[in-house]
Design a protein around this motif. Sequence first.
Motif, short mmCIF file in Angstrom:
data_model
loop_
_atom_site.label_atom_id
_atom_site.label_comp_id
_atom_site.label_asym_id
_atom_site.label_seq_id
_atom_site.Cartn_x
_atom_site.Cartn_y
_atom_site.Cartn_z
N PRO A 70 0.82 -1.23 0.00
CA PRO A 70 0.00 0.00 0.00
C PRO A 70 0.85 1.27 0.00
O PRO A 70 0.76 2.10 0.91
N ARG A 73 -0.87 6.00 -3.18
CA ARG A 73 -2.12 6.57 -2.65
C ARG A 73 -2.63 7.63 -3.62
O ARG A 73 -1.87 8.48 -4.07
N GLN A 75 -5.72 10.55 -4.31
CA GLN A 75 -6.79 11.40 -3.79
C GLN A 75 -7.70 11.76 -4.95
O GLN A 75 -7.27 12.41 -5.91
N ASN A 162 0.56 10.37 -4.88
CA ASN A 162 1.72 10.73 -4.09
C ASN A 162 3.01 10.43 -4.87
O ASN A 162 2.98 10.20 -6.08
#
Length: 231
Positions: A70, A73, A75, A162
């Motif tokens: 993970p 990431r 958004q 990111n």
Amino acid sequence: MRSMNTPTPSSAAVAVHAAKPRRWAGFNRPRFLQALRKFHGWIGLWGALLGLLFGTSGILLNHRAVMKIPAVRMQESSVQLPLPAPAPSDADALAVWLQQQLGIERPANRVREEPARPVAWGDKTLQQPARWQVSFNALRYSVQAEYWLGSGMVSVKRSDGNFFALLINLHKGNGLGVAWVLLADTLAGSIVLLSLTGVLLWTGLQRRRVVGALIFGASLGATILTVGPSI
């Protein structure tokens, strides 16, 4: 008593050996291997930085589903935009309008038009309107727009990633031009050269090792060609 002029077996062998022509006349194997070793090192240095980049992003891509890491990431945000009057006449015009409306520097990477078509709905057949799709891709973000003809609104979804998402986009070449693609090709070429020069350095140009490497390569290639189509 043996005559002094009669050649002994050892001297005759030496004479025959001296009379045989030398193989690879003018070829200096130690010097060639030294130059090959330097070339191998410079090629490795060239691919070191890009290899680190593609290696790290490759591990992340390899663990997207199985043993998921993970690290990446995203958004996401979405918005509904009303179309101007008059509405864009086609998907290309919609892409230009979205670029101006959203303040995106680069033009759309992908524009797609799906014509209207009948769709099965239970025991009925419904007519689905035409759909236009527009995609803008950059290193740090992506914008996807969808418009159903006649709706008067266009759905826009933006995804911001990111640092690790940036690495993935670099690996895939999303939002990058021809220069980056060609630069990545040099990394692939350097890997091929490293493999070939590495095998040559391992053999040391000794006949047995060269023959062994050729036999192994031919066997591996034949196995891939034979088994590959059935996998």
